[in-house]
Enzyme design. Structure first.
Site, PDB file in Angstrom:
ATOM      1  N   ARG A  51      -4.338 -10.094   4.005  1.00 26.67           N
ATOM      2  CA  ARG A  51      -4.664 -10.095   2.565  1.00 26.67           C
ATOM      3  C   ARG A  51      -3.450  -9.547   1.819  1.00 26.67           C
ATOM      4  O   ARG A  51      -3.087  -8.383   2.011  1.00 26.67           O
ATOM      5  CB  ARG A  51      -5.901  -9.225   2.351  1.00 26.67           C
ATOM      6  N   LYS A  92       0.817  -1.219   0.000  1.00 28.59           N
ATOM      7  CA  LYS A  92       0.000   0.000   0.000  1.00 28.59           C
ATOM      8  C   LYS A  92       0.847   1.264   0.000  1.00 28.59           C
ATOM      9  O   LYS A  92       2.038   1.246   0.333  1.00 28.59           O
ATOM     10  CB  LYS A  92      -0.995  -0.038   1.164  1.00 28.59           C
TER      11      LYS A  92
HETATM   12  C1  7PM Z   1      -5.047   0.083  -5.742  1.00 29.14           C
HETATM   13  C2  7PM Z   1      -4.949   0.537  -4.437  1.00 29.14           C
HETATM   14  C3  7PM Z   1      -5.628  -1.114  -6.028  1.00 29.14           C
HETATM   15  C4  7PM Z   1      -5.444  -0.221  -3.406  1.00 29.14           C
HETATM   16  C5  7PM Z   1      -6.125  -1.885  -4.991  1.00 29.14           C
HETATM   17  C6  7PM Z   1      -6.045  -1.416  -3.690  1.00 29.14           C
HETATM   18  C7  7PM Z   1      -8.452  -4.122   0.909  1.00 29.14           C
HETATM   19  C8  7PM Z   1      -9.487  -4.847   0.328  1.00 29.14           C
HETATM   20  C9  7PM Z   1      -8.443  -3.685  -1.196  1.00 29.14           C
HETATM   21  C10 7PM Z   1      -8.243  -4.213   2.325  1.00 29.14           C
HETATM   22  C11 7PM Z   1     -10.096  -5.733   2.367  1.00 29.14           C
HETATM   23  C12 7PM Z   1      -5.429  -3.310  -2.405  1.00 29.14           C
HETATM   24  C13 7PM Z   1      -6.473  -2.245  -2.539  1.00 29.14           C
HETATM   25  N1  7PM Z   1      -7.808  -3.427  -0.061  1.00 29.14           N
HETATM   26  N2  7PM Z   1     -10.298  -5.654   1.040  1.00 29.14           N
HETATM   27  N3  7PM Z   1      -9.471  -4.558  -0.986  1.00 29.14           N
HETATM   28  N4  7PM Z   1      -9.101  -5.038   2.993  1.00 29.14           N
HETATM   29  N5  7PM Z   1     -10.882  -6.517   3.105  1.00 29.14           N
HETATM   30  O1  7PM Z   1      -4.326  -2.955  -1.926  1.00 29.14           O
HETATM   31  O2  7PM Z   1      -7.366  -3.580   2.925  1.00 29.14           O
HETATM   32  O3  7PM Z   1      -5.625  -4.441  -2.833  1.00 29.14           O
HETATM   33  S1  7PM Z   1      -8.068  -2.983  -2.741  1.00 29.14           S
END
Ligand code: 7PM
Length: 278
Positions: free
Chosen positions: A255, A221
């Site tokens: 995750r 992140k």
């Molecule tokens: C760009 C930036 C693409 C951030 C995708 C993301 C989470 C999630 C995501 C989380 C849960 C990523 C995020 N983040 N679901 N979906 N918890 N439960 O880093 O922190 O995948 S999308």
């Protein structure tokens, strides 16, 4: 995965591998190749030790545009169908969506957990998950993906995230979702400054004290960009370190993109936790 005791009973924190089925990650175009590549990646993550595969067809990245129901279905359902048809594939699958229509179709196609960054706030989402009898992960987000990182603000981020998650869990339970089927997630990076993210991680034990299993997503992140000034391709070590800190403060599922490395870190963590010391 009918309910969650296997999470709390597991001998180590569980690793959820991220499977994005979006044109962003499959830019060569064509639904067929996107599906094939996603299926291959899912199998690779299982080989690397993933306990759950999180399939998502909507990009929730800061600034992302919304995706229609039909578009999201056309991305994720072929992948779920392919994995369901594979007798060698038995790893639980979660569906990363906020749309009740996608939740229903995905569970009918074999997903056994709903992961919703909007905590089932879409009209009908609680009813659908209640009817499907699946575990749900309720995540905190301040604002909406397109604008959430503009100016995130809290008086007490840990308190406010906890209040929101407790309230959403109460709504879900009132709607008939079993308490045993609820997971909570503070939503790192979703309407949070670097300091907000660090405070949530530092005090994650206070959220664990709410009494529901915690899932966290820290992998690659932008907080690590802010902290270390490194691009996405160089955030592995920071991501694994953060995952270890999260489980040491009570997280039960992490995750991640980098499954092999995170599983190894979780094995080290669990070995120390379970060490028989004289
Ligand atoms: C760009 C930036 C693409 C951030 C995708 C993301 C989470 C999630 C995501 C989380 C849960 C990523 C995020 N983040 N679901 N979906 N918890 N439960 O880093 O922190 O995948 S999308």
């Amino acid at each position: 995965m009918r309910s969650l005791p296997w999470i709390t009973a597991a001998s180590r924190p569980l690793v959820m591998g991220i499977l994005n089925v979006t044109p962003d990650s499959f830019s060569d175009g064509g639904q067929f190749s996107a599906t094939e590549r996603a299926v291959t990646q899912a199998r690779d993550m299982v080989t690397q030790g993933a306990d759950i595969i999180d399939v998502g067809g909507e990009s929730t990245r800061p600034g992302a545009e919304a995706v229609s129901v039909d578009e999201e279905l056309s991305r994720v359902i072929p992948v779920l169908d392919r994995l369901a048809a594979d007798p060698d594939f038995s790893t639980p699958i979660s569906i990363d969506t906020s749309k009740p229509e996608v939740m229903r179709a995905a569970v009918e196609a074999g997903a056994t957990l709903v992961n919703d960054v909007r905590a089932l706030q879409a009209p009908g989402a609680v009813d659908v998950c209640q009817a499907l009898q699946v575990p749900v992960c309720l995540m905190h987000m301040q604002g909406a993906p397109r604008t959430m990182q503009a100016n995130p603000a809290y008086d007490d981020v840990v308190q406010e995230v906890g209040d929101f998650l407790r309230a959403r869990a109460a709504v879900c339970e009132a709607g008939g979702i079993a308490r045993e089927n609820i997971l909570l997630d503070p939503g790192f990076g979703f309407g949070k400054s670097l300091t907000h993210n660090l405070c949530l991680l530092k005090h994650l034990d206070r959220l664990a004290d709410l009494g529901y299993p915690l899932l966290v997503g820290l992998s690659r992140k932008s907080m690590f960009q802010q902290l270390l000034d490194v691009p996405v391709s160089e955030r592995l070590v920071a991501s694994v370190a953060a995952a270890v800190l999260a489980v040491s403060r009570g997280a039960r599922i992490v995750r991640v993109h980098d499954v092999l490395e995170t599983v190894q870190a979780m094995q080290v963590y669990a070995a120390v936790e379970h060490a028989n010391c004289p």
